[in-house]
Write an enzyme that holds these catalytic residues in place. Structure first.
Site, PDB file in Angstrom:
ATOM      1  N   LYS A 206       0.662  -1.264   0.024  1.00 13.06           N
ATOM      2  CA  LYS A 206       0.006  -0.057   0.065  1.00 13.06           C
ATOM      3  C   LYS A 206       0.774   1.233  -0.079  1.00 13.06           C
ATOM      4  CE  LYS A 206      -4.348  -1.984   0.801  1.00 13.06           C
ATOM      5  NZ  LYS A 206      -5.607  -2.142   1.212  1.00 13.06           N
TER       6      LYS A 206
ATOM      7  N   LYS B 199      -4.545  -9.448  -7.524  1.00 11.85           N
ATOM      8  CA  LYS B 199      -5.914  -9.636  -7.117  1.00 11.85           C
ATOM      9  C   LYS B 199      -6.928  -8.465  -7.634  1.00 11.85           C
ATOM     10  CE  LYS B 199      -6.726  -7.877  -2.722  1.00 11.85           C
ATOM     11  NZ  LYS B 199      -7.099  -7.441  -1.406  1.00 11.85           N
TER      12      LYS B 199
ATOM     13  N   LYS C 274     -11.249  -3.646  -5.015  1.00 11.69           N
ATOM     14  CA  LYS C 274     -12.163  -2.675  -5.199  1.00 11.69           C
ATOM     15  C   LYS C 274     -11.880  -1.063  -5.458  1.00 11.69           C
ATOM     16  CE  LYS C 274     -13.370  -2.891  -0.630  1.00 11.69           C
ATOM     17  NZ  LYS C 274     -12.308  -3.943   0.030  1.00 11.69           N
TER      18      LYS C 274
END
Ligand code: AQP
Length: 334
Positions: free
Chosen positions: A114, A196, A199
């Site tokens: 992140k 992956k 969202k």
């Protein structure tokens, strides 16, 4: 007396729920509520480690609740709440910060990922959010928690914290066990099977959201990456054909068919037939959920009733644990 074991899980409203959120955790949840005392929440405190548009965050939090219910989470049978409504999460999160080590937090792969993706906003929350996640879990003393394999490291950290804390103060927290569902554990991007499906990948053509229009879903699947070999056959081989394996996982979850059955079904037909079939199966799987979510979303008073009652119930449980912790660490009782 209620002998049900407890479990808990949450999803961040950091973007619209995707097929990955559904086939990974969400569609397993309704099966759990008959057997366990379940707490499911919208993890809005976690969502702000990445900058959010306030209006979008509010909208998505409520939509997520409507979608939880539409996916089969009956608010009469489980506790549904918004994380920021239960102040004990943030409070225990702070305490646990003081029982997690800098070295442990530095090793979290999600922090590394992140921070690489948000290089202009590597804030403290991004670093310490595993402590908040440990608090989310430990407040409810759950027997186990369903997680995707990418969250396994965070559960390990929570277990280390429990060991450390209980080692000093006695049996305060129950040791949580991770539960990782086998099929559909990880849904990958349709355009990059190495990543992956997330969202928050806005504009990514590899994503299908729970509320996408059927035309959009069909378009996404028709242009999904399969593989570059010349064989062009539908065969489950995640190592050499990750795109096809991902589509087979989705198709298997949507239809209940095994990989062997899917291979037989598309034997000799190639990807031209397979990809739209996966799209159609997903459209059909999502249709009733979409209709129900729209109906629930239109009833704001009902939604408000659900999240208020959920927060009240969650707070009651969470407060018991927090009080115990405050007493153990030496805070003066109010
Ligand atoms: N593609 C996926 N396949 C299977 N499981 C998934 N999960 C997320 N994406 C997939 C699982 O959903 C749970 C809650 O997710 P989260 O929102 O709390 O965290 P996340 O894993 O960071 O989800 P996203 O979609 O990737 O969010 P952003 O884009 O905001 O970072 C977890 O158990 C997760 O494994």
């Amino acid at each position: 007396m209620d002998e049900k074991k407890t479990m808990l899980s949450g999803i961040k409203p950091s973007g619209d729920l995707t097929l990955g959120s559904y086939l990974g955790p969400l569609h397993h949840w309704p099966k759990m509520i008959e057997e366990y005392d379940c707490y499911y929440f919208m993890a809005d405190l976690h969502a702000i480690t990445v900058r959010q548009n306030p209006a979008d965050l509010r909208r998505r939090t409520l939509e997520q609740l409507a979608q939880y219910i539409a996916c089969g989470l009956d608010p009469e049978k489980c506790t549904l709440f918004i994380q920021s409504h239960v102040h004990q999460h943030a409070e225990l999160g702070w305490v646990l910060n003081c029982y997690a080590m800098f070295g442990e937090l530095s090793r979290m792969t999600q922090f590394k990922d992140k921070s690489a993706r948000n290089a202009d906003n590597i804030n403290g929350g991004l670093f310490t959010y595993p402590c908040l996640m440990a608090a989310d879990i430990l407040l409810y003393q759950p027997d186990f928690i369903p997680v995707g394999d990418d969250q396994r490291q965070h559960v390990e950290l929570a277990r280390n914290i429990v060991q450390r804390f209980n080692g000093v103060y006695g049996d305060v927290f129950k040791m949580p066990e991770p539960y990782i569902p086998k099929v559909g554990a990880r849904i990958m991007s349709l355009t990059n099977p190495a990543a992956k499906m997330s969202k928050s990948d806005n504009g990514d053509t590899g994503r299908v959201t729970l509320m996408d229009d059927p035309n959009v879903i069909m378009k996404q699947f028709k242009r999904a990456i399969t593989d570059s070999d010349t064989e062009r056959c539908v065969r489950y081989d995640p190592e050499n054909k990750p795109g096809v394996a991902n589509l087979m996982t989705i198709y298997s979850s949507a239809t209940g068919r095994s990989f062997a059955e899917i291979e037989r079904e598309f034997d000799g037909l190639g990807y031209g037939k397979f990809k739209p079939a996966v799209g159609e199966a997903v459209v059909e799987m999502l249709r009733p959920i979409q209709e129900e979510a729209r109906r629930i979303m239109a009833d704001k008073a009902y939604l408000e009733g659900v999240y208020r009652a959920g927060a009240e119930k969650a707070s009651r449980t969470a407060e018991k644990t927090l009080r115990k912790v405050y007493k153990k660490v030496g805070f003066v009782a109010r």
